[in-house]
Scaffold this active site. Sequence first.
Site, short mmCIF file in Angstrom:
data_model
loop_
_atom_site.label_atom_id
_atom_site.label_comp_id
_atom_site.label_asym_id
_atom_site.label_seq_id
_atom_site.Cartn_x
_atom_site.Cartn_y
_atom_site.Cartn_z
N GLU B 441 45.24 40.19 36.75
CA GLU B 441 45.21 39.25 35.34
C GLU B 441 44.11 38.36 35.48
O GLU B 441 43.99 37.52 34.35
CB GLU B 441 46.67 38.38 35.94
CG GLU B 441 47.41 37.74 34.42
CD GLU B 441 47.78 38.92 33.54
OE1 GLU B 441 47.66 39.36 32.45
OE2 GLU B 441 48.53 38.98 34.30
C1 LIG Z 1 47.98 44.83 44.35
C2 LIG Z 1 47.86 44.90 42.51
C3 LIG Z 1 48.44 44.47 41.30
C4 LIG Z 1 47.88 45.19 39.92
N1 LIG Z 1 48.41 45.09 39.09
C5 LIG Z 1 48.58 45.86 37.74
C6 LIG Z 1 49.42 45.67 36.59
O1 LIG Z 1 50.40 45.48 36.90
N2 LIG Z 1 48.64 46.54 36.13
C7 LIG Z 1 47.30 46.92 35.17
O2 LIG Z 1 47.21 47.03 34.63
N3 LIG Z 1 46.61 45.81 36.86
C8 LIG Z 1 47.01 45.84 37.65
N4 LIG Z 1 45.65 45.22 38.88
C9 LIG Z 1 44.90 45.83 38.10
C10 LIG Z 1 44.21 44.16 38.34
O3 LIG Z 1 44.48 43.33 37.25
C11 LIG Z 1 42.45 44.69 38.46
O4 LIG Z 1 42.06 44.88 39.65
C12 LIG Z 1 41.77 43.61 38.08
O5 LIG Z 1 41.29 42.90 36.87
C13 LIG Z 1 39.87 43.64 38.33
O6 LIG Z 1 39.30 45.10 37.88
P1 LIG Z 1 38.94 45.89 38.78
O7 LIG Z 1 39.62 46.08 40.13
O8 LIG Z 1 38.68 47.34 38.25
O9 LIG Z 1 37.75 45.18 38.92
P2 LIG Z 1 36.21 45.32 38.18
O10 LIG Z 1 36.09 45.29 37.03
O11 LIG Z 1 35.46 46.51 38.61
O12 LIG Z 1 35.25 43.98 38.92
C14 LIG Z 1 35.01 44.18 39.70
C15 LIG Z 1 34.26 42.39 40.21
O13 LIG Z 1 33.05 42.60 39.69
C16 LIG Z 1 33.20 40.98 38.28
N5 LIG Z 1 33.09 41.77 37.38
C17 LIG Z 1 33.44 42.53 36.16
N6 LIG Z 1 32.90 41.65 35.03
C18 LIG Z 1 32.24 40.97 35.13
C19 LIG Z 1 31.52 40.67 34.42
N7 LIG Z 1 31.46 40.70 33.19
N8 LIG Z 1 31.36 39.46 35.00
C20 LIG Z 1 30.97 38.51 35.99
N9 LIG Z 1 31.38 39.29 37.06
C21 LIG Z 1 32.51 40.70 36.64
C22 LIG Z 1 34.70 40.91 38.76
O14 LIG Z 1 34.89 39.68 38.66
C23 LIG Z 1 35.05 41.50 39.78
O15 LIG Z 1 34.74 40.51 41.22
C24 LIG Z 1 46.10 45.43 40.33
C25 LIG Z 1 45.52 45.26 40.86
C26 LIG Z 1 46.08 45.14 42.05
C27 LIG Z 1 45.33 44.89 43.48
#
Ligand SMILES: Cc1cc2nc3c(=O)[nH]c(=O)nc-3n(C[C@H](O)[C@H](O)[C@H](O)COP(=O)(O)OP(=O)(O)OC[C@H]3O[C@@H](n4cnc5c(N)ncnc54)[C@H](O)[C@@H]3O)c2cc1C
Lengths: 250, 595
Positions: B441
């Site tokens: 989220e």
């Molecule tokens: C158990 C679980 C349940 C989930 N449920 C859902 C769901 O129901 N529906 C859904 O759509 N998604 C879901 N997700 C996905 C989740 O919302 C994403 O994993 C999350 O939004 C982060 O995206 P990412 O994993 O691609 O990380 P990334 O976006 O790749 O981020 C990696 C790191 O970089 C940082 N970062 C990225 N961009 C920036 C920036 N501009 N400035 C500073 N820092 C930055 C982030 O804070 C993070 O620390 C779920 C994930 C898990 C693990």
Amino acid sequence: MKVLVAVKRVIDANVKVRVKADGTGVETQNVKMSMNPFCEIATEEAVRLKEAGKATEIVAVSLGNAQCAETIRTALAMGADRGIHVQTDVELQPLAVAKLLKAVVDKEQPGLVILGKQAIDDDANQTGQMLSALLGWPQATYASKLVINDNGTANVTREVDGGLETVEVKTPFVMTTDLRLNEPRYASLPNIMKAKKKPIDALTPEQLGVDPAPRLKTLKVTEPPKRQAGIKVGSVAELVDKLKNEAKVI
Amino acid sequence: MPAYKAPLREIRFVLNELLEAEKLPELVPDFADATGDTVEAILEEAGKFCEEVLQPLNHPGDEEGCHFDNGTVTTPKGFREAYATFIEGGWTSLPCDPAYGGQGLPKLINFAVEEMICSANLSFGMYPGLSNGNYNAIHAHGSDEQKALYLPKLVDGSWTGTMCLTEPHCGTDLGLCKTRAEANPDGSYRLYGTKIFISAGEHDFTENIIHLVLARLPDAPAGIRGISLFVCPKFIPDADGKPGTRNPVVCGSIEKKMGIKASSTCVMNFDGAQAWLVGKPHKGMSAMFTMMNTARLAVGMQGLGIAEAAYQGAVTYARDRLQMRALTGAKFPEKPADPIIVHPDVRRMLLTMRSITEGCRALAYWIGYHLDLSQHHPDIEKRQESDDLVALMTPIVKAFLTDHGFHAANLGVQVYGGHGYIREWGMEQLVRDARITQIYEGTNGIQALDLVGRKLPTGTGRLARRFFHPVADYIEQTSEKPEMAEYVLPLAKAFAKLQQATAWIAQAGLANPNEAGAAATDYQRLFALTALGFMWCRMVEIALARKDDDRDGFYAAKVQSARFYMARILPETNSLFTILMAGSDSLMAMPAESF
Ligand SMILES: Cc1cc2nc3c(=O)[nH]c(=O)nc-3n(C[C@H](O)[C@H](O)[C@H](O)COP(=O)(O)OP(=O)(O)OC[C@H]3O[C@@H](n4cnc5c(N)ncnc54)[C@H](O)[C@@H]3O)c2cc1C
């Protein structure tokens, strides 16, 4: 058939009960109160009768202080149709409760009165029996199963020492519930909301022509003695030996 | 793990004594039914359900996890039945619109219920939680037809919902989304693509699952402005609204993961699945954002729930566990050793958990209260004021409560010593379950950017003033009261730091955006700790006024927790202030290759 259910407000089963410092009773201020679990079973049974088309209306009755209305609401949320609250701040003992309930039964004319077999606060196990005697109705106590027949009778299975006993009673009758009669449901949110709109009539012992004054006097209330520390035994043989020779229980 | 008990006395204190929520029915005609006695009955019953039905499944659910077999997902033993009991109880309908079968009760009350659910069983809470997010989005943006078709089922829980945003190459940056939508002649669309990490994407609770999916239309502009929202049911409802044809949206696998193991986390493959546009073309992100506030606040409640469970577990253990003697001499000479609750360091852990958890509850419920006012107050100006405050505080509630949930769970393990690390006790599960709440989220880092980059500048600081002005007024009024000096002075100090930091970020961030980015997380925490200081002042004021009628010592404990918070937690604002004012130089100077 109209069913009347008696529900008692007691200290919640999960609360560690504390004796008042002056030994006159137990502390009830700021203590979580709930419906007596056996009364929950009574209410549940009534609701099941209604769901099965055997009961037409369920009236929940509670006797006591203003907060007993909350306990009636709980019964309404489980599915009772309306409530009767006999308001009094007098300490109520089983005979007074039975007399008050008799007066309510005379007014309401139910075909069945269900009570818990006992309340978990005083464990008296008297009210249902007294009520049946006062009414001159049959009684079926410690019920673990109820079957209402079409011919104006009911079969009630009772939990007795060493087994189960099934009795046939004529309606109207008084039944008290045992633990295994049913498992009470969780009140649903819509029913909690509906309970708010169901009526609760308030009555007083005077209106019912009953003097609820206590007949028994409490002399003193004390905590049970603290349990003594146990000992560890080294082997099964030692345990058997101690049970045999020290405790002399086997 | 000792049994969780719904903290109803604490919840009541915040609802009735701090927020005076019993007055909501007079203030807001929509909430005429939410009178004190009804709310009490609701909380009691919900608490009972969480204690007796959800909690016993928490540990076994973690041990067993979800099972995947060729597109189907089976939840751990007992979960399906618990969900059936849950919807039979009508709990999914609590905050929903009466027009679709909801009870129309305040979201505030739902917050309290969500807190209890998450304490008892976070994994279970995911399923109705996601459905509620889905409900909110369709309610706000769906056509009348879509609402009539889906909302009643989501409200009564007979169908669940999902939010399909994330793809393998995009989580935070949804502008990179590749899932595409092709038009059908009948006005519907076909979706092609893969979503990952979809919570509740597949399970065995219900006969149908309604996916809300972000995808691109053929003519979509690149990036975040080219994303549209679609509704895509697992089974396409037939003319009677019953689940009909199986839609080609299939679960490809489920993730093996750190925690919330009883919540299915699914790869969802869309192979031409039929879907319908929700809202306007290319406006998918703004549609998502309207429900995001509620969803983010709900994740905050997950953090709170975990923190409460961890605290309860830790206190019970600290009273039982006998190790060593108190430094000042034996406190329980008749026992072989003193219970560890006598040791200062154990007390530090317990009071840290307790004072922050209670502060978090006050903060979150306060924002929940304004969330209700923002949607239902009869006066439009009041709605706007509350809406501003909610918008400002949402990232803070989400990030701070989930950071605290993890921290508190971790302290809980520490209080248990080695036993905390052993699965059987249940404390390490809380750490693993809590960890995800800081990520999904919108990661907590992204929350901080939202606060600094979006919320602070809005209306040249209009949102911020909704918090700053009442706090400034409060400090001014209360500093006169001698009995409050111990609390208001530290608040005033922290508040001054917060104001200074806010001004600095606005200025420095304008010249160099990296300054704002570098300060964001520390600033967010500084803000949160100050907000908790404000809540503690208000709580302690109530407790001091009622301390003469305090048989169970509840108010005395509040005063002690407040003193601890002011003396030993709030001063962290000093170091946060120093750190964030150090600027971004030391952070940005190192070239990426040198890492
Ligand atoms: C158990 C679980 C349940 C989930 N449920 C859902 C769901 O129901 N529906 C859904 O759509 N998604 C879901 N997700 C996905 C989740 O919302 C994403 O994993 C999350 O939004 C982060 O995206 P990412 O994993 O691609 O990380 P990334 O976006 O790749 O981020 C990696 C790191 O970089 C940082 N970062 C990225 N961009 C920036 C920036 N501009 N400035 C500073 N820092 C930055 C982030 O804070 C993070 O620390 C779920 C994930 C898990 C693990």
